[in-house]
Design a protein around this motif. Structure first.
Motif, PDB file in Angstrom:
ATOM      1  N   LEU A 106       5.059  34.706  15.409  1.00 34.19           N
ATOM      2  CA  LEU A 106       6.255  34.787  14.646  1.00 34.19           C
ATOM      3  C   LEU A 106       7.630  34.915  15.178  1.00 34.19           C
ATOM      4  N   ALA A 107       6.676  36.747  15.511  1.00 32.63           N
ATOM      5  CA  ALA A 107       7.848  37.539  14.637  1.00 32.63           C
ATOM      6  C   ALA A 107       8.165  38.100  16.230  1.00 32.63           C
ATOM      7  N   VAL A 151      -1.836  36.907   6.472  1.00 34.82           N
ATOM      8  CA  VAL A 151      -0.741  36.144   6.791  1.00 34.82           C
ATOM      9  C   VAL A 151       0.021  37.258   7.762  1.00 34.82           C
ATOM     10  N   TRP A 161      10.629  34.713  17.683  1.00 32.14           N
ATOM     11  CA  TRP A 161      11.997  35.026  17.518  1.00 32.14           C
ATOM     12  C   TRP A 161      12.696  36.674  18.496  1.00 32.14           C
ATOM     13  N   TRP A 165      -0.709  35.702  11.226  1.00 33.26           N
ATOM     14  CA  TRP A 165      -0.360  34.271  11.223  1.00 33.26           C
ATOM     15  C   TRP A 165       1.473  34.594  12.172  1.00 33.26           C
ATOM     16  N   THR A 166       1.713  34.887  11.999  1.00 30.49           N
ATOM     17  CA  THR A 166       2.883  35.209  11.683  1.00 30.49           C
ATOM     18  C   THR A 166       3.586  36.411  12.502  1.00 30.49           C
TER      19      THR A 166
END
Length: 99
Positions: free
Chosen positions: A51-52, A44, A55, A47-48
């Motif tokens: 994205l952080a 997790v 963002w 893969w995230t």
């Protein structure tokens, strides 16, 4: 290329989770389940993390370093969970008599 590497990491992590789960089912040593959970959390986090960063870059620009701290802290916590699992495995195996 990066998608293929991500997929290969996912497959290897999934295989580790399956093997650790099988060890847990066979031995009932809770540490195996904890280490498997850390591998799942690692999937997790891996893969995230992008994205952080995306963002953080979409904002004011001052959030980039904060995102780095948050992501590195998440990876550190995943490693701590794995160490807790390995400690539990060691503790249980140390108490059992040698076969």
């Amino acid at each position: 290329m990066f998608l293929m590497m991500g997929l290969m990491y996912f497959v290897v992590d999934l295989a580790a989770i399956l093997l650790l789960s099988a060890c847990w089912q066979r031995t009932r040593i809770r540490g195996f389940a904890i280490v498997a959970a850390s591998y799942g959390a690692g999937i997790v986090a891996r893969w995230t993390a992008p994205l952080a960063y995306r963002w953080a870059d979409s904002g004011d620009g001052g959030m980039g370093s904060l995102a780095g701290v948050v992501v590195q802290t998440a990876f550190f916590l995943v490693a701590v969970v794995a160490v807790v699992g390995f400690w539990d495995i060691y503790r249980v195996l140390k108490q059992r008599p040698a076969a």
